[in-house]
Design an enzyme around this catalytic site. Structure first.
Site, PDB file in Angstrom:
ATOM      1  N   GLU A  76     -13.252  81.919 -30.014  1.00 37.72           N
ATOM      2  CA  GLU A  76     -12.033  81.515 -29.078  1.00 37.72           C
ATOM      3  C   GLU A  76     -11.942  82.408 -27.956  1.00 37.72           C
ATOM      4  OE1 GLU A  76     -10.601  79.290 -29.736  1.00 37.72           O
ATOM      5  OE2 GLU A  76      -8.220  79.415 -29.203  1.00 37.72           O
ATOM      6  N   ASP A  77     -12.213  83.886 -28.131  1.00 36.75           N
ATOM      7  CA  ASP A  77     -11.970  84.928 -27.011  1.00 36.75           C
ATOM      8  C   ASP A  77     -13.036  85.513 -26.416  1.00 36.75           C
ATOM      9  OD1 ASP A  77      -9.409  84.376 -27.896  1.00 36.75           O
ATOM     10  OD2 ASP A  77      -9.445  86.459 -29.247  1.00 36.75           O
TER      11      ASP A  77
END
Ligand code: MN
Length: 722
Positions: A76-77
């Protein structure tokens, strides 16, 4: 921040066979990928996944879970993809990381009470593997511990609310009492800081004045146990600020009135000792009626076992006591995570069967572990665990973020009825995740569904073929039934008007009311409906009301085929106007001749079906020459009719490259739309096929036929007649 070797050491301390290499690689990879990213606290982002992994080591989780914890935010990051994770750490870890990532994307916007349970189920359904949920809970616990660093109060509040409504209850459901209590208390501090502060202050005050109450009570309980000769371990605590606050809310009492703010636990070795302790305590102190619970003989669904009782205890204080064995306690605090602890322990023999009575109580955990290890797929895992009850459901969202739970296989129509009956009744279409889809589409977990409605729409009988919810089915049936009846009544009325007028009689309610019994109907509407449905011929009614009227209707009323061919049907000439497309319940276009607006048409009353519309030259009409009473003059109601109609043509097309292309080009150029194509016969030289074309009316179809005839690749074109 825990260092690499510390983490590895911790895992090795409970699992000597842990895959050290994988943990080391995950640690280094996550550190590299998160790089210099910072948390709101100012710490390096990487400290977060390490803390999460650290929390999970206290539950003694397996290597895959620890590696997943280290990698849980990476897709996600950071720039890393799920494929990278799969390549470096294998399928199992990739699947778990994917699960946690999906949960991270979940934005819970609407947190009404009734929605919370749906969201909890949704999270469980999305988790698929229980370890996904364990990593998520540890992630949430660390985020809650560092919540105060976030400066935006709205954001803090919504995270705390989500924790309170979704994650704490989930932790409880899988039996992780400790995480549940921590999450609740942290969330409570954010949501009601004043309440928490004042409850804590009040507890300190009582302590100052009553001395160390908890210690005093523990001492006395200890003496009681000793006198009875029972070895046990006693612990006592004030209840958490949150649980005191909950009690004050539920019971609607003030802090002063709330007496049992202390909870005690007595732990012994064997289950039978639990009951001995209970006997001793109940002999020594008065009990509070209605508070005794035996979760040992009847464990809670999450596996929790304990005896609960409340007494007026030492120093006249109302206290709650939980009595359990050490092992029951471990399960109570650690929940499903406890099963790793018992892996290979002496509770189980070599054959995996439980050795003792107590061991058998843990067998569900053992089973869970076996399934985790041997299940081929998440589905198989789900089928065998407590989570399976959500496996037959799909969870979809409204555009506003409300969650709607439906049975698996549900369609947008089911969704519409679940939102509101009126939404279902007026539903004309649906968008799923922004794209228009057919109403019979099967919805998937997480779909966002937008229902398009129109006040003109009515439930279609076809919907019954694909809806799965009882609510949708019941409403569709009811609406279709009333709809049909309304149409039959209207049609019956028109038929009777016509028959009566023709014979020079007036159609009056009084006249009809007098013959209801004779015709075996209850109301005038029933009578109309019966005529409309074709179960009663118009002339029978006429003869019943005016016995002098002739049953056969005389020569001039016999409509035979040759007369029908010659008869002009104009609107307003006493014929019944129909809306082109038909498809009310009472009027159907015949399948044999596919009448189109502009065609001259005739209606045949068919019992229980209403009126079947044929073109005036349809060959099937000869079947009805003997029953002139069934014939009804019809005309198209051209003004109101903007719908598309299906015209069917039979073609013979030359079998050569490009001929089908030429065919569709000609039709498209003439603004027709092919809705169905069936090849009946295919020879070396020709195709024989039938085409359904959406057209505005008979003129439109005639134009298309003419254009097709002018096309060299097309050998012949005929309008289908049967
Ligand atoms: Mn995280």
């Amino acid at each position: 921040m825990m260092r690499q070797f510390e983490l590895v050491e911790r895992v090795r301390s409970y699992d000597p066979n842990a895959d050290e290499d994988a943990i080391n690689r995950a640690y280094v990879y996550a550190m590299k990928m998160h790089g210099m990213q910072k948390r709101a606290s100012g710490d390096l982002y990487f400290s977060h996944p390490i803390e999460v992994a650290g929390i999970l080591t206290s539950y003694k989780l397996d290597t895959a879970s620890i590696v997943t914890a280290l990698l849980h935010d990476i897709v996600e990051d950071t720039m890393a993809s799920l494929e990278d994770v799969r390549e470096l750490f294998g399928d199992e870890v990739a699947r778990l990381v994917d699960g946690v990532t999906k949960l991270a994307k979940l934005q819970i916007q609407n947190m009404e009470e009734k929605q919370a349970e749906n969201f909890r189920k949704f999270v469980l359904a999305m988790s698929e593997d229980i370890r996904v949920l364990l990593v998520k809970l540890a992630d949430r616990l660390h985020n809650m511990r560092t919540l105060h660093f976030i400066t935006d109060p709205t954001k803090r509040r919504s995270i705390a609310l989500e924790t309170m409504e979704i994650y704490a209850p989930l932790a409880e459901r899988i039996g992780m009492q400790e995480i549940k209590t921590d999450l609740e208390d942290l969330a409570f501090g954010e949501l009601h800081p004043e309440a928490r502060t004042s409850i804590l202050a009040r507890l300190r005050f009582l302590e100052l004045h009553g001395g160390e109450l908890v210690v005093k009570v523990m001492d006395e309980l200890d003496q009681v146990m000793r006198r009875a000769g029972i070895e046990g371990f006693i612990s006592g605590r004030e209840k958490t600020a949150y649980s005191i606050w909950r009690k004050m809310q539920i019971k609607d009492v003030s802090f002063e009135q709330l007496s049992d703010i202390m909870a005690f636990r007595i732990m012994v070795d064997k289950p039978e000792d639990c009951y001995r302790v209970l006997g001793v305590v109940h002999t020594a102190y008065p009990t509070i009626p209605g508070r005794f619970k035996d979760y040992i003989s009847t464990p809670k669904r999450n596996g929790y076992r304990s005896l609960h009782t409340s007494i007026i205890g030492p120093q006249r204080h109302r206290i709650e006591i939980q009595i359990r064995t050490h092992k029951m306690h471990e399960v109570a605090e650690l929940g499903v995570a406890a099963h790793w602890r018992y892996k290979g322990s002496d509770l189980f023999g070599d054959d995996g069967a439980a050795k003792s009575v107590e061991g058998r109580q843990y067998s569900w955990l053992r089973e869970l572990l076996d399934i985790l290890e041997h299940a081929q797929s998440p589905q198989e895992f789900l089928e065998h665990t407590k989570l399976e009850m959500f496996h037959d459901q799909v969870f979809c969202f409204t555009p506003k973020g409300d969650l709607i739970a439906l049975p698996r296989g549900a369609s947008p129509v089911d969704f519409a009825y679940a939102v509101h009956t009126e939404v279902g009744n007026t539903c004309v279409g649906a968008k799923v995740n922004g794209r228009i889809v057919p109403l019979r589409t099967r919805l998937q977990n997480g779909d966002q569904v937008e229902v398009v409605t129109s006040t003109k729409q009515k439930p279609s009988p076809e919907w019954e073929g694909f809806v799965v919810t009882g609510k949708a089915r019941a409403h569709i049936r009811r609406r279709v039934r009333t709809e049909a009846r309304t149409e039959y009544i209207k049609l019956g009325h028109e038929i009777l008007e016509k028959v009566f007028t023709k014979e020079g009689h007036a159609l009056t309610n009084r006249g009809l009311a007098g013959v209801l019994d004779k015709l075996d109907v209850e109301t005038i509407d029933d009578l109309y409906a019966k005529v409309g449905e074709g179960r009663l011929v118009g002339r029978e009614v006429l003869v019943a009301v005016y016995p002098g009227a002739r049953m056969d209707g005389g020569e001039d009323n016999i409509v035979n085929l040759s007369q029908a061919r010659l008869r002009q049907t104009h609107e307003g000439s006493g014929s019944i106007a129909i809306r082109g497309r038909t498809t009310g319940m009472a009027i159907h276009l015949a399948e044999c001749c596919h009448p189109l607006p502009g065609d001259r048409i005739i209606g045949i009353v068919v019992p229980d079906r209403g009126i079947e519309v044929h073109t005036i030259d349809c060959e099937r009409l000869s079947d009805y020459t003997e029953t002139p009473d069934r014939w009804v003059d019809l005309a198209w109601d051209a003004d109101k009719d903007q719908d598309a109609h299906i015209g069917r043509v039979n073609l013979v097309v030359v079998n050569e490259p490009g001929s089908l292309g030429a065919l569709s080009t000609v039709i498209a150029r003439n603004f027709g739309n092919i809705s169905n194509l069936k090849i009946a016969k295919r020879s070396k030289d020709f195709f024989e096929m039938s085409l359904d074309i959406e057209v505005r009316g008979v003129k439109h179809l005639t134009n298309i036929i003419a254009a097709l005839r002018a096309t060299p690749a097309i050998n012949s074109v005929e309008r289908a007649r049967s």
